[in-house]
Design an enzyme around this catalytic site. Structure first.
Site, PDB file in Angstrom:
ATOM      1  N   HIS A  14      -2.825   7.359   2.218  1.00 34.11           N
ATOM      2  CA  HIS A  14      -3.339   6.041   1.860  1.00 34.11           C
ATOM      3  C   HIS A  14      -4.659   5.831   2.606  1.00 34.11           C
ATOM      4  O   HIS A  14      -4.814   6.219   3.759  1.00 34.11           O
ATOM      5  CB  HIS A  14      -2.314   4.978   2.266  1.00 34.11           C
ATOM      6  CG  HIS A  14      -2.840   3.584   2.168  1.00 34.11           C
ATOM      7  ND1 HIS A  14      -3.526   3.131   1.055  1.00 34.11           N
ATOM      8  CD2 HIS A  14      -2.822   2.540   3.051  1.00 34.11           C
ATOM      9  CE1 HIS A  14      -3.888   1.873   1.259  1.00 34.11           C
ATOM     10  NE2 HIS A  14      -3.482   1.497   2.457  1.00 34.11           N
ATOM     11  N   ASN A  68     -10.086   0.230   0.677  1.00 35.63           N
ATOM     12  CA  ASN A  68      -8.626   0.283   0.588  1.00 35.63           C
ATOM     13  C   ASN A  68      -8.199  -0.316  -0.758  1.00 35.63           C
ATOM     14  O   ASN A  68      -8.374  -1.502  -0.996  1.00 35.63           O
ATOM     15  CB  ASN A  68      -8.036  -0.518   1.760  1.00 35.63           C
ATOM     16  CG  ASN A  68      -6.518  -0.566   1.738  1.00 35.63           C
ATOM     17  OD1 ASN A  68      -5.881  -0.260   0.732  1.00 35.63           O
ATOM     18  ND2 ASN A  68      -5.931  -0.966   2.859  1.00 35.63           N
ATOM     19  N   CYS A 116       0.807  -1.226   0.000  1.00 34.79           N
ATOM     20  CA  CYS A 116       0.000   0.000   0.000  1.00 34.79           C
ATOM     21  C   CYS A 116       0.841   1.278   0.000  1.00 34.79           C
ATOM     22  O   CYS A 116       0.290   2.377  -0.023  1.00 34.79           O
ATOM     23  CB  CYS A 116      -0.953  -0.016   1.186  1.00 34.79           C
ATOM     24  SG  CYS A 116      -2.013  -1.466   1.176  1.00 34.79           S
TER      25      CYS A 116
HETATM   26  N1  COA Z   1     -18.131  -7.507  11.135  1.00 32.62           N
HETATM   27  C1  COA Z   1     -18.510  -7.793  12.390  1.00 32.62           C
HETATM   28  N2  COA Z   1     -17.639  -8.147  13.354  1.00 32.62           N
HETATM   29  C2  COA Z   1     -16.348  -8.212  13.014  1.00 32.62           C
HETATM   30  C3  COA Z   1     -15.874  -7.936  11.721  1.00 32.62           C
HETATM   31  C4  COA Z   1     -16.840  -7.585  10.766  1.00 32.62           C
HETATM   32  N3  COA Z   1     -16.493  -7.272   9.492  1.00 32.62           N
HETATM   33  N4  COA Z   1     -14.545  -8.075  11.690  1.00 32.62           N
HETATM   34  C5  COA Z   1     -14.160  -8.440  12.917  1.00 32.62           C
HETATM   35  N5  COA Z   1     -15.251  -8.521  13.711  1.00 32.62           N
HETATM   36  C6  COA Z   1     -15.310  -8.899  15.126  1.00 32.62           C
HETATM   37  C7  COA Z   1     -14.171  -9.768  15.568  1.00 32.62           C
HETATM   38  O1  COA Z   1     -14.404 -11.125  15.279  1.00 32.62           O
HETATM   39  C8  COA Z   1     -14.121  -9.486  17.027  1.00 32.62           C
HETATM   40  O2  COA Z   1     -15.112 -10.261  17.639  1.00 32.62           O
HETATM   41  P1  COA Z   1     -14.853 -10.921  19.091  1.00 32.62           P
HETATM   42  O3  COA Z   1     -14.619  -9.769  20.017  1.00 32.62           O
HETATM   43  O4  COA Z   1     -16.105 -11.664  19.341  1.00 32.62           O
HETATM   44  O5  COA Z   1     -13.644 -11.781  18.924  1.00 32.62           O
HETATM   45  C9  COA Z   1     -14.553  -8.028  17.134  1.00 32.62           C
HETATM   46  O6  COA Z   1     -15.225  -7.735  15.905  1.00 32.62           O
HETATM   47  C10 COA Z   1     -13.399  -7.063  17.313  1.00 32.62           C
HETATM   48  O7  COA Z   1     -12.401  -7.366  16.348  1.00 32.62           O
HETATM   49  P2  COA Z   1     -11.130  -6.460  16.193  1.00 32.62           P
HETATM   50  O8  COA Z   1     -10.226  -7.069  15.181  1.00 32.62           O
HETATM   51  O9  COA Z   1     -10.557  -6.197  17.552  1.00 32.62           O
HETATM   52  O10 COA Z   1     -11.777  -5.116  15.619  1.00 32.62           O
HETATM   53  P3  COA Z   1     -11.135  -3.696  15.469  1.00 32.62           P
HETATM   54  O11 COA Z   1     -11.900  -2.722  16.260  1.00 32.62           O
HETATM   55  O12 COA Z   1      -9.644  -3.746  15.663  1.00 32.62           O
HETATM   56  O13 COA Z   1     -11.384  -3.359  13.927  1.00 32.62           O
HETATM   57  C11 COA Z   1     -10.224  -3.381  11.827  1.00 32.62           C
HETATM   58  C12 COA Z   1     -10.892  -4.214  12.925  1.00 32.62           C
HETATM   59  C13 COA Z   1      -9.710  -4.351  10.780  1.00 32.62           C
HETATM   60  C14 COA Z   1     -11.261  -2.459  11.219  1.00 32.62           C
HETATM   61  C15 COA Z   1      -9.087  -2.554  12.442  1.00 32.62           C
HETATM   62  O14 COA Z   1      -8.273  -3.356  13.272  1.00 32.62           O
HETATM   63  C16 COA Z   1      -8.194  -1.927  11.400  1.00 32.62           C
HETATM   64  O15 COA Z   1      -8.619  -1.077  10.638  1.00 32.62           O
HETATM   65  N6  COA Z   1      -6.890  -2.307  11.353  1.00 32.62           N
HETATM   66  C17 COA Z   1      -5.969  -1.770  10.385  1.00 32.62           C
HETATM   67  C18 COA Z   1      -6.243  -2.386   9.046  1.00 32.62           C
HETATM   68  C19 COA Z   1      -5.396  -1.803   7.952  1.00 32.62           C
HETATM   69  O16 COA Z   1      -5.088  -0.650   7.959  1.00 32.62           O
HETATM   70  N7  COA Z   1      -5.059  -2.660   6.978  1.00 32.62           N
HETATM   71  C20 COA Z   1      -4.401  -2.308   5.774  1.00 32.62           C
HETATM   72  C21 COA Z   1      -3.036  -1.804   5.940  1.00 32.62           C
HETATM   73  S1  COA Z   1      -2.434  -1.245   4.423  1.00 32.62           S
END
Ligand code: COA
Length: 368
Positions: free
Chosen positions: A295, A325, A128
């Site tokens: 980004h 993204n 990215c």
């Molecule tokens: N819909 C519903 N629930 C979801 C889900 C979805 N699409 N994705 C994950 N969950 C759930 C998980 O299973 C977890 O459930 P649990 O508590 O029962 O285990 C809960 O939501 C929390 O998951 P978590 O991973 O802690 O969520 P988060 O608040 O960290 O958000 C992202 C997840 C991916 C949105 C966030 O971590 C993020 O944006 N990270 C950076 C990603 C990024 O920038 N990637 C590209 C880099 S170039």
């Protein structure tokens, strides 16, 4: 309008910009029919409402259309002056994770489509950060070539072969093909598309002001996608039939995997660190930048960076709501939308920032 005389002019000017997004728009509600998720979960955590998915377009289709628009061969792009002859492009650099073929390069396939008959071509794998790595590399090559042309002229010798005056940087991505559509933690985040800029060296112009790139080891595999080759057995392996059979049957994970919270932590710190480094290298203050073009991985990451920089969030271009993204193409698409919408004008200072698998990160400041 950004202050005159700030920053160090080095001459690589963006003279054209284009984007291409696939026809098919996928809503959060549609994703809720595929995996256990909802619009109410996705929007507040990511800022994404819809994304474009390439159901029938190839990476070449998207990259060629973004390039044609950046050159002014097709309507919908942004041109600094007039349309650009594809035969005047000396090089095509294509940051991509999802090239249509292992070879020819994605850049070469786009070259053929747009008639850039004099361009040498290669792809870049920097995830990215492609927006920054691509434009910064183009800038360094243009500067090196300009220096050689000047030195050759002074010494009365011919310049080295392949002098570079114009480089097309085109990032084209179909992350829908790398995503696991059963994994709700990743499949909701990504979209497909392409973004392109044409960069030209001008001896008397203010263009790229500074760039900064960095790489950190991803020892914990927080952002990872195995090669589709995997470790298939070769006829030279000195293994038993049983071991060869086991290797052949070993599960091959073709999808990208991500540790969301670890990546979030890396992204927020990398984005701010890289922006500060690019500003400092150009001797700019945060207020000098008319528009930050980051980004687009998560709107919360962008808002965090704005807050840390002490800048109003309107100074940060946000397109993730309708693109998701799009990896290395994200910021180039965001830049194109800002130029087309008139949020950036000639003379303004803009700053692109990226981060992603590698772990790569970087930022570059430039005068439009
Ligand atoms: N819909 C519903 N629930 C979801 C889900 C979805 N699409 N994705 C994950 N969950 C759930 C998980 O299973 C977890 O459930 P649990 O508590 O029962 O285990 C809960 O939501 C929390 O998951 P978590 O991973 O802690 O969520 P988060 O608040 O960290 O958000 C992202 C997840 C991916 C949105 C966030 O971590 C993020 O944006 N990270 C950076 C990603 C990024 O920038 N990637 C590209 C880099 S170039």
């Amino acid at each position: 309008m950004a202050p005159e005389g700030k920053g160090k002019a080095v001459g690589s000017v963006i003279i054209g910009s284009g984007k291409s997004l696939p026809e098919r728009v996928v809503t959060n509600d549609e994703l809720g029919q595929i995996v256990d998720t909802t619009d109410e979960w996705i929007v507040p955590r990511t800022g994404i409402h819809t994304r474009h998915i390439a159901v029938h377009e190839t990476g070449t289709d998207l990259g060629a259309q973004a390039s044609a628009r950046a050159l002014g061969l097709e309507a919908g792009g942004w041109l600094r002056e007039k349309a650009i002859d594809p035969a005047s492009i000396d090089m095509i650099i294509c940051p991509t994770l999802t090239a249509d073929a292992h070879f020819p390069s994605q850049a070469a396939l786009i070259r053929e489509r747009i008639g850039a008959v004099n361009a040498v071509c290669f792809d870049m794998s920097c995830a990215c950060s492609g927006c920054v790595y691509g434009t910064s590399t183009a800038d360094m090559l243009l500067a090196a070539s300009a220096a050689d042309i000047a030195a050759a002229k002074a010494a009365g010798r011919p310049p080295r072969p392949n002098p570079l005056r114009r480089i097309l940087v085109v990032a084209t991505e179909r992350l829908s093909r790398l995503g696991d559509w059963n994994d709700r933690a990743t499949c909701i985040l990504f979209g497909d598309g392409a973004g392109a800029v044409v960069m030209e060296w001008r001896d008397d112009a203010d263009g790229m002001l500074s760039s900064y790139m960095e790489n950190t080891d991803d020892a914990d595999h927080v952002l990872w996608c195995d090669s589709a080759f995997c470790d298939r057995p070769l006829p030279f392996d000195a293994v038993s039939d049983e071991a060869a059979r086991a290797a052949a049957e070993a599960p091959c994970d073709p999808y990208m995997r991500m540790a969301g919270q670890a990546v979030f932590k890396f992204a927020t710190s990398a984005m701010v660190r890289c922006i500060e480094e690019a500003l400092s290298r150009a001797q700019l203050s945060p207020e000098d930048v008319a528009l930050y073009v980051p980004h687009q991985a998560n709107e919360r990451i962008i808002r965090y960076a704005a807050k840390k920089m002490g800048m109003p969030s309107e100074r940060f271009q946000v397109t993730i709501d309708h693109t998701g993204n799009v990896s290395g193409a994200s910021a180039l698409i965001a830049l194109n939308e800002a130029l087309v919408e008139g949020k950036l004008a000639v003379g303004d200072i803009a700053l692109m920032a990226g981060f992603g698998g590698g772990l790569t990160a970087g930022a570059c400041a430039f005068r439009i």
